[in-house]
Scaffold this active site. Structure first.
Site, PDB file in Angstrom:
ATOM      1  N   HIS A  67       0.925  -1.215  -0.102  1.00 15.19           N
ATOM      2  CA  HIS A  67       0.084  -0.248  -0.103  1.00 15.19           C
ATOM      3  C   HIS A  67       0.746   1.297   0.092  1.00 15.19           C
ATOM      4  O   HIS A  67       0.468   2.076  -0.802  1.00 15.19           O
ATOM      5  CB  HIS A  67      -0.765   0.111   1.331  1.00 15.19           C
ATOM      6  CG  HIS A  67      -1.882  -1.056   1.412  1.00 15.19           C
ATOM      7  ND1 HIS A  67      -1.985  -1.787   2.381  1.00 15.19           N
ATOM      8  CD2 HIS A  67      -3.206  -1.329   0.514  1.00 15.19           C
ATOM      9  CE1 HIS A  67      -3.172  -2.783   1.924  1.00 15.19           C
ATOM     10  NE2 HIS A  67      -3.646  -2.343   1.098  1.00 15.19           N
ATOM     11  N   LYS A  72     -18.330  -6.518   6.848  1.00 17.11           N
ATOM     12  CA  LYS A  72     -16.850  -7.138   6.756  1.00 17.11           C
ATOM     13  C   LYS A  72     -16.150  -7.151   7.974  1.00 17.11           C
ATOM     14  O   LYS A  72     -16.074  -5.955   8.734  1.00 17.11           O
ATOM     15  CB  LYS A  72     -16.190  -6.483   5.722  1.00 17.11           C
ATOM     16  CG  LYS A  72     -15.163  -6.995   4.903  1.00 17.11           C
ATOM     17  CD  LYS A  72     -14.599  -6.337   3.745  1.00 17.11           C
ATOM     18  CE  LYS A  72     -13.372  -6.667   3.025  1.00 17.11           C
ATOM     19  NZ  LYS A  72     -12.817  -5.937   2.135  1.00 17.11           N
ATOM     20  N   ARG A 126      -2.269  -6.119  -8.934  1.00 14.03           N
ATOM     21  CA  ARG A 126      -1.237  -7.174  -8.565  1.00 14.03           C
ATOM     22  C   ARG A 126      -1.209  -8.195  -9.556  1.00 14.03           C
ATOM     23  O   ARG A 126      -0.209  -8.909  -9.638  1.00 14.03           O
ATOM     24  CB  ARG A 126      -1.431  -7.794  -6.989  1.00 14.03           C
ATOM     25  CG  ARG A 126      -0.921  -6.650  -5.831  1.00 14.03           C
ATOM     26  CD  ARG A 126      -1.824  -7.343  -4.621  1.00 14.03           C
ATOM     27  NE  ARG A 126      -3.033  -6.979  -4.779  1.00 14.03           N
ATOM     28  CZ  ARG A 126      -3.622  -7.000  -3.670  1.00 14.03           C
ATOM     29  NH1 ARG A 126      -3.272  -7.617  -2.636  1.00 14.03           N
ATOM     30  NH2 ARG A 126      -5.005  -6.888  -3.667  1.00 14.03           N
ATOM     31  N   SER A 130      -3.212  -7.664   2.307  1.00 14.41           N
ATOM     32  CA  SER A 130      -3.442  -7.671   3.987  1.00 14.41           C
ATOM     33  C   SER A 130      -3.867  -9.165   4.406  1.00 14.41           C
ATOM     34  O   SER A 130      -3.588  -9.296   5.546  1.00 14.41           O
ATOM     35  CB  SER A 130      -4.498  -6.678   4.218  1.00 14.41           C
ATOM     36  OG  SER A 130      -4.039  -5.172   3.798  1.00 14.41           O
TER      37      SER A 130
HETATM   38  P1  ADP Z   1      -9.894  -3.728  -0.543  1.00 16.49           P
HETATM   39  O1  ADP Z   1     -10.581  -4.489   0.909  1.00 16.49           O
HETATM   40  O2  ADP Z   1     -10.567  -2.532  -1.078  1.00 16.49           O
HETATM   41  O3  ADP Z   1      -9.286  -4.582  -1.513  1.00 16.49           O
HETATM   42  P2  ADP Z   1      -6.975  -3.482   0.454  1.00 16.49           P
HETATM   43  O4  ADP Z   1      -6.474  -2.605   1.762  1.00 16.49           O
HETATM   44  O5  ADP Z   1      -7.040  -4.874   0.465  1.00 16.49           O
HETATM   45  O6  ADP Z   1      -8.501  -3.007   0.100  1.00 16.49           O
HETATM   46  O7  ADP Z   1      -6.285  -2.841  -0.826  1.00 16.49           O
HETATM   47  C1  ADP Z   1      -6.462  -1.535  -1.122  1.00 16.49           C
HETATM   48  C2  ADP Z   1      -5.705  -1.132  -2.395  1.00 16.49           C
HETATM   49  O8  ADP Z   1      -4.325  -1.256  -2.395  1.00 16.49           O
HETATM   50  C3  ADP Z   1      -6.294  -1.963  -3.694  1.00 16.49           C
HETATM   51  O9  ADP Z   1      -6.309  -1.222  -4.949  1.00 16.49           O
HETATM   52  C4  ADP Z   1      -5.287  -3.230  -3.729  1.00 16.49           C
HETATM   53  O10 ADP Z   1      -4.986  -3.550  -5.243  1.00 16.49           O
HETATM   54  C5  ADP Z   1      -4.064  -2.234  -3.502  1.00 16.49           C
HETATM   55  N1  ADP Z   1      -2.890  -2.896  -2.771  1.00 16.49           N
HETATM   56  C6  ADP Z   1      -2.979  -3.923  -1.983  1.00 16.49           C
HETATM   57  N2  ADP Z   1      -1.818  -4.420  -1.853  1.00 16.49           N
HETATM   58  C7  ADP Z   1      -1.133  -4.147  -2.928  1.00 16.49           C
HETATM   59  C8  ADP Z   1       0.253  -4.493  -3.151  1.00 16.49           C
HETATM   60  N3  ADP Z   1       1.065  -5.347  -2.478  1.00 16.49           N
HETATM   61  N4  ADP Z   1       0.781  -3.694  -4.149  1.00 16.49           N
HETATM   62  C9  ADP Z   1       0.061  -2.860  -4.838  1.00 16.49           C
HETATM   63  N5  ADP Z   1      -0.951  -2.449  -4.495  1.00 16.49           N
HETATM   64  C10 ADP Z   1      -1.510  -3.392  -3.448  1.00 16.49           C
END
Ligand code: ADP
Length: 158
Positions: A17, A41, A90, A128
């Site tokens: 992130h 959620k 990703r 995450s």
């Molecule tokens: P959500 O529940 O909306 O998917 P996340 O917190 O999992 O929320 O992810 C938020 C954003 O960060 C999403 O666009 C996701 O694709 C991006 N993201 C998560 N992990 C990575 C990573 N390792 N590299 C690039 N982008 C990421």
């Protein structure tokens, strides 16, 4: 003023992130890292904890703001005057999912554009979900977490 919202659950925020936000800094005047609150959620960490970590990580970045929102992301963007959404890709599954959401947000949000950045290879395996699994299983998730975050390994090991 070009404002982008980077929405997510951030449960917890990972180095993936952080990399996204840093790479997007030159593209926008302001990036709002916004935690979407979805009552259906279940999260591992509380909203307050997730916000606190994000604030710590971006404390020295004046163009990064931290916030949270309920209900539709597109409506939140309209409310704060953001015309752009930032999302990370990703892999192919991210693409398939994000494509539909971005098309919907464009309609619901009155022309909001989603800007996608492809994850760097060294971060593309990080999510995450994986971090939570490592922590709940009693492992050390430090390599995936920003340096500002110190999570004690004393989490419930279900
Ligand atoms: P959500 O529940 O909306 O998917 P996340 O917190 O999992 O929320 O992810 C938020 C954003 O960060 C999403 O666009 C996701 O694709 C991006 N993201 C998560 N992990 C990575 C990573 N390792 N590299 C690039 N982008 C990421």
């Amino acid at each position: 003023m070009k404002i982008a919202v980077f929405p997510g659950s951030f449960d917890p925020i990972t180095v993936g992130h952080v990399d996204m936000v840093k790479r997007a800094l030159p593209l926008f005047d302001e990036i709002v890292v916004a935690v979407g609150v979805n009552s259906t959620k279940k999260t591992l960490f509380t909203l307050d904890q997730r916000l606190e970590w994000i604030r710590q990580v971006f404390a020295s970045y004046p163009s990064v703001r931290v916030d949270f929102f309920q209900n539709l992301t597109a409506h939140y963007c309209q409310r704060i005057g953001a015309r752009f959404l930032l999302r990370g890709l990703r892999n192919g599954s991210d693409f398939d999912y994000e494509k539909t959401i971005s098309q919907l947000n464009h309609i619901v949000g009155g022309g909001i554009e989603t800007v996608f950045l492809i994850a760097q290879p060294e971060f593309s395996h990080i999510s995450s979900t994986i971090v939570r699994e490592i922590m709940v299983g009693g492992g050390d998730a430090t390599p995936f977490l920003p340096a500002e975050i110190h999570i004690s390994p004393e989490l419930p090991k279900g």
